[in-house]
Design a protein around this motif. Structure first.
Motif, PDB file in Angstrom:
ATOM      1  N   LEU A 609     -54.130  16.482  10.423  1.00 45.78           N
ATOM      2  CA  LEU A 609     -54.054  15.174   9.764  1.00 45.78           C
ATOM      3  C   LEU A 609     -54.068  15.327   8.250  1.00 45.78           C
ATOM      4  N   TYR A 610     -54.941  16.212   7.754  1.00 41.44           N
ATOM      5  CA  TYR A 610     -55.001  16.462   6.314  1.00 41.44           C
ATOM      6  C   TYR A 610     -53.647  16.973   5.812  1.00 41.44           C
ATOM      7  N   GLY A 611     -53.118  18.012   6.494  1.00 42.20           N
ATOM      8  CA  GLY A 611     -51.847  18.573   6.070  1.00 42.20           C
ATOM      9  C   GLY A 611     -50.705  17.575   6.140  1.00 42.20           C
ATOM     10  N   ASP A 612     -50.701  16.764   7.182  1.00 48.67           N
ATOM     11  CA  ASP A 612     -49.647  15.774   7.344  1.00 48.67           C
ATOM     12  C   ASP A 612     -49.637  14.792   6.177  1.00 48.67           C
ATOM     13  N   GLU A 613     -50.795  14.326   5.775  1.00 52.46           N
ATOM     14  CA  GLU A 613     -50.874  13.369   4.667  1.00 52.46           C
ATOM     15  C   GLU A 613     -50.469  14.018   3.352  1.00 52.46           C
ATOM     16  N   TYR A 614     -50.884  15.261   3.160  1.00 52.67           N
ATOM     17  CA  TYR A 614     -50.544  15.979   1.925  1.00 52.67           C
ATOM     18  C   TYR A 614     -49.026  16.120   1.788  1.00 52.67           C
ATOM     19  N   PHE A 615     -48.369  16.651   2.820  1.00 51.41           N
ATOM     20  CA  PHE A 615     -46.927  16.890   2.719  1.00 51.41           C
ATOM     21  C   PHE A 615     -46.128  15.588   2.781  1.00 51.41           C
ATOM     22  N   LYS A 616     -46.598  14.616   3.526  1.00 54.20           N
ATOM     23  CA  LYS A 616     -45.921  13.322   3.598  1.00 54.20           C
ATOM     24  C   LYS A 616     -45.907  12.647   2.227  1.00 54.20           C
ATOM     25  N   THR A 617     -47.043  12.726   1.532  1.00 56.12           N
ATOM     26  CA  THR A 617     -47.148  12.102   0.211  1.00 56.12           C
ATOM     27  C   THR A 617     -46.167  12.736  -0.763  1.00 56.12           C
ATOM     28  N   VAL A 618     -46.128  14.059  -0.781  1.00 56.77           N
ATOM     29  CA  VAL A 618     -45.231  14.755  -1.705  1.00 56.77           C
ATOM     30  C   VAL A 618     -43.770  14.476  -1.348  1.00 56.77           C
ATOM     31  N   ASN A 619     -43.448  14.518  -0.061  1.00 53.35           N
ATOM     32  CA  ASN A 619     -42.064  14.315   0.362  1.00 53.35           C
ATOM     33  C   ASN A 619     -41.562  12.918  -0.008  1.00 53.35           C
ATOM     34  N   LYS A 620     -42.422  11.932   0.134  1.00 50.82           N
ATOM     35  CA  LYS A 620     -42.050  10.560  -0.226  1.00 50.82           C
ATOM     36  C   LYS A 620     -41.611  10.489  -1.689  1.00 50.82           C
ATOM     37  N   VAL A 621     -42.371  11.134  -2.554  1.00 49.54           N
ATOM     38  CA  VAL A 621     -42.058  11.108  -3.980  1.00 49.54           C
ATOM     39  C   VAL A 621     -40.824  11.964  -4.277  1.00 49.54           C
ATOM     40  N   MET A 622     -40.724  13.106  -3.618  1.00 48.73           N
ATOM     41  CA  MET A 622     -39.547  13.973  -3.819  1.00 48.73           C
ATOM     42  C   MET A 622     -38.260  13.235  -3.469  1.00 48.73           C
TER      43      MET A 622
END
Length: 790
Positions: A609-622
């Motif tokens: 869950l932690y990893g999913d939120e981390y990468f999801k947040t970055v990908n959204k901005v990218m």
């Protein structure tokens, strides 16, 4: 500007004579015996292998051993099961821990040799009864038996300023990752890697000789495992003094590529420029470095990924298959070294001072903050002199080293000015930029790797990769319990997304939607979890569960996940075998180190869950600011890649990235890629040697420059032969300063070019050979599959 005709580089002195002849400057000290005598007079004989049976202390770890008769002597042969077995080795473990506390200063020594044509990179790790670990490594050479030694107890084994900071454990008190030897001897010292320098020597639990990984047959012979006393003082009390010449090279060592004068530097320059032929690319390359002779797929105007048959590939903007080979850190950052000077509070260093000659005003406020560091340099320019514009200042934030802040000097940039001259301010950097791109194309590389200087972004000759750091003090953080570089972000904190947006927006302005940009890495080697223990693997979860959800957004998310699963706290207690009073108590903070099987499954879910939120947040901005460029993940360190985080990344990134400092890919370790089925890239790897005057080879060792080149090719061929990898980048372009890069003391021989901007010829030839047929080797079978299915 530097007046090339007036610059005189070598001061004439006894030291210069030694430097030019290659002799070691080691003044005689009649009051102590030669260091060699200590090897023949052990204070403890641990194992001599002369018995009829194998020692009972030996434990095998994916290795085989046998006793070998050599005349009147016996040796231990060790055959490492290296292929697909990370960490193969042998352990010496006594029934009762060894007590060596009565000895003052000592080292462990052994005689050894490699039984193949190549050296064997062996790690030596020793544990005390408390689990503390001390680790060094060395390349054991083929040929006759040679003595190797590892200092274990020494007066200078202190952290800078006496701290217990884990980061500072990387350095000697000198601020170097590896120091020069203190004594003249035919014996070879093991090189410091990591761990604790000061063990509990009253109870040594084990001695381990192992490989980190390996490819092919690897065997060694060892003999006479023993403790030896160390001399009471260094043979040369000034062994850390005058170790760097005017060019930033080892002052006391001689080697083939050493620059000996300004005329020599210019001759090497002219010879190379002629050979580069203005950077003529290999004949099978497209405009963007793709495979011109291969099939042409759909071109989108930007780099993308595609699976071709059973193989993942990058596709260049014109539609040609593309492999990303390249070199990281084509930049001057991290090439400066701390001089030992600082300034008092009355002098305010300004960024505008960088690149300007130091003035008398600044010199008035300058003082020696570290005599040890100051004395390392045979030469530094006087303030106001030519080349004093290569001084800089670091006001704080150094990760580890002898000082937390201070003056630095950049020998590499000074050598660029010496080499190319200066017709206008910093024109030598324009020359360096062109030569760097010429090199990459001539050597067969297809890209400039991570941490490329933005000045290369508009070169329009070779593609580039770039990078974003999300490290910042504005958002809340969580901890893995071993946050090596920095604390981890709390991705559930809304401020984190704001920070990522600021950072990505800035790099988007630099990239300018440039089709030559392959993609963007975001962050690097984050401490997501270490593999050694359950506690280190799930450190993020364990430490976050102990905190209050009112103040820690990730803890709130973990609480909600468990509430959603169990509903009733009693059901969670039954599953976990705990006695948590309520969900409110859970949210406030729990501590439970005795984890059962169900807890491990839930901890795994929370880590995901932690990893999913981390990468999801970055990908959204990218996708918002760089929609045409690949999101290349977070460059997982080999020691920080729990599978939950890796799988979470695969949902959101275009390419999964790893930094892998090993001898190559091992099929067993990387078998998870079959399930992941994602394009994958190596962001960092290297091989180094001490044969060119360095005191530390790097994280993977070779015995000389020729072997270094061969190991480079071997590594890359494991990449080309994997159906998931789309490339790999060597770290780094330029050798580290031999006195350590300012940030953390790395003083590795890991460059394709030296501090004098001189390429390593064997490495260059290896790159050309490797790249000449890499596309056919990598995509040949995939193309056959495509043609068959037409």
């Amino acid at each position: 500007m530097i007046n090339m005709s007036l610059l005189s580089l070598y001061k004439r002195s006894a030291f210069a004579v030694f430097a030019l002849t290659g002799l070691n400057f080691t003044p005689a000290h009649a009051e102590q015996p030669a260091f060699a005598e200590y090897f023949s007079k052990p204070i403890v004989e641990i194992e001599d292998f002369n018995g009829a049976e194998l020692p009972t202390t030996i434990e095998l770890d994916r290795s085989q051993v046998s006793l070998v008769d050599k005349g009147d002597d016996r040796r231990l042969r060790v055959d490492f099961d290296a292929d697909n077995n990370q960490g193969a080795g042998i352990v010496f473990r006594p029934q009762t821990p060894w007590d060596w506390s009565q000895y003052d200063e000592f080292a462990i020594a052994l005689d050894a040799r490699s039984l193949s044509e190549r050296s064997v990179h062996v790690f030596f790790t020793i544990h005390d009864k408390n689990g503390a670990m001390h680790s060094r490594s060395v390349s054991i050479k083929p040929g006759p038996m040679t003595s190797y030694y590892s200092e274990l107890k020494a007066a200078d084994f202190i952290n800078p300023e006496g701290t217990a900071d884990v980061a500072n454990e990387l350095n000697q008190a000198s601020g170097l990752r590896g120091n020069p030897p203190k004594w003249t001897s035919a014996a070879t010292p093991f090189i410091w890697m990591w761990g604790t320098k000061n063990l509990d020597f009253s109870a040594i639990a084990s001695i381990n000789f192992h490989l980190q990984d390996g490819h092919g047959a690897k065997s060694i012979e060892i003999d006479k495992l023993r403790l030896i006393a160390l001399p009471p003082e260094a043979e040369d009390p000034g062994y850390l003094s005058n170790i760097v010449d005017e060019f930033g090279q080892n002052y006391r060592a001689d080697f083939a590529s050493k620059v000996r004068s300004l005329e020599d530097l210019h001759a090497k320059r002219d010879q190379e420029l002629k050979a580069l032929d203005n950077g003529k690319a290999m004949a099978d390359r497209s405009k963007f470095g793709g495979w011109l002779n291969g099939p042409k797929l759909k071109g989108t105007g930007y780099f993308r990924t595609q699976k071709v048959g059973e193989r993942w590939a990058l596709v260049d903007p014109e539609g040609y298959l593309y492999l990303a080979t390249g070199i990281d850190s084509a930049r001057l950052g991290d090439t400066g070294t701390i001089t030992g000077y600082d300034f008092n509070s009355k002098y305010k260093y300004s960024k505008s001072d960088k690149g300007t000659k130091r003035s008398a005003k600044a010199e008035k406020h300058r003082f020696v903050a570290s005599q040890m560091r100051k004395d390392m340099f045979y030469w530094l320019p006087e303030y106001g002199d030519e080349l004093s514009n290569h001084y800089s200042y670091i006001p704080g934030g150094l990760h580890s080293g002898a000082l937390k802040q201070g003056e630095s000097f950049n020998f590499y940039s000074a050598n660029l000015e010496r080499k190319y001259g200066e017709t206008k301010k910093e024109s030598y950097l324009d020359d360096w930029e062109k030569v760097t791109v010429d090199r990459m194309l001539n050597w067969g590389f297809t890209s400039l790797g991570n941490w490329t200087d933005p000045r290369f972004f508009d070169n329009k000759r070779i593609p580039f990769f770039t990078h974003v750091w999300t490290t910042d003090r504005r958002y809340k953080t969580v901890s893995s319990g071993n946050d090596f570089w920095w604390a981890l972000p709390d991705p559930f904190d809304p401020v984190y997304e704001d920070v990522v947006e600021d950072k990505v927006k800035e790099i988007a302005k630099q990239v300018k939607n440039n089709p030559w940009c392959v993609g963007v890495f975001v962050d690097n080697e984050k401490s997501f979890g270490r593999p050694e223990t359950v506690e280190s693997r799930y450190g993020i979860v364990i430490h976050t569960l102990g905190r209050n959800a009112d103040y820690v957004p990730t803890k709130k998310a973990f609480t909600e996940l468990m509430q959603e699963k169990y509903q009733d706290i009693n059901k969670l207690n039954a599953a976990w075998e705990t006695n948590i009073a309520s969900w409110q108590a859970f949210a406030k903070g729990i501590n439970d180190s005795d984890l059962n099987e169900q807890q491990l499954a839930d901890y795994s879910a929370m880590l995901y869950l932690y990893g999913d939120e981390y990468f999801k947040t970055v990908n959204k901005v990218m996708k918002k600011y760089l929609p045409n460029h690949l999101y290349l993940g977070a460059r997982f360190a080999d020691w920080g890649m729990p599978i939950e985080i890796v799988k979470a990344s695969a949902k959101h990134v275009d390419v999964v990235s790893f930094n892998l400092y090993k001898e190559g890919l091992q099929t067993k370790k990387w078998a998870f890629l079959e399930e992941l089925d994602m394009p994958t890239i190596i962001g960092e790897f290297h091989v180094g040697s001490i044969s060119n005057g360095h005191f530390h080879p790097g994280l993977v060792h070779a015995m000389d420059q020729q072997e270094r080149a061969e190991m480079y090719k071997d590594y890359m061929n494991t990449i080309f032969d994997s159906p998931y990898f789309v490339g790999a980048h060597w770290f780094q372009y330029i050798d580290s300063p031999i006195t350590g890069r300012a940030f953390d003391g790395e003083n590795y021989n890991v460059g394709f070019v030296s501090v004098t901007d001189t390429p390593y010829p064997t490495l260059v030839e290896a790159a050309k050979e490797l790249h000449s047929d890499m596309y056919q080797r990598t995509f040949g079978d995939a193309i056959k599959s495509l043609e068959k299915n037409k």
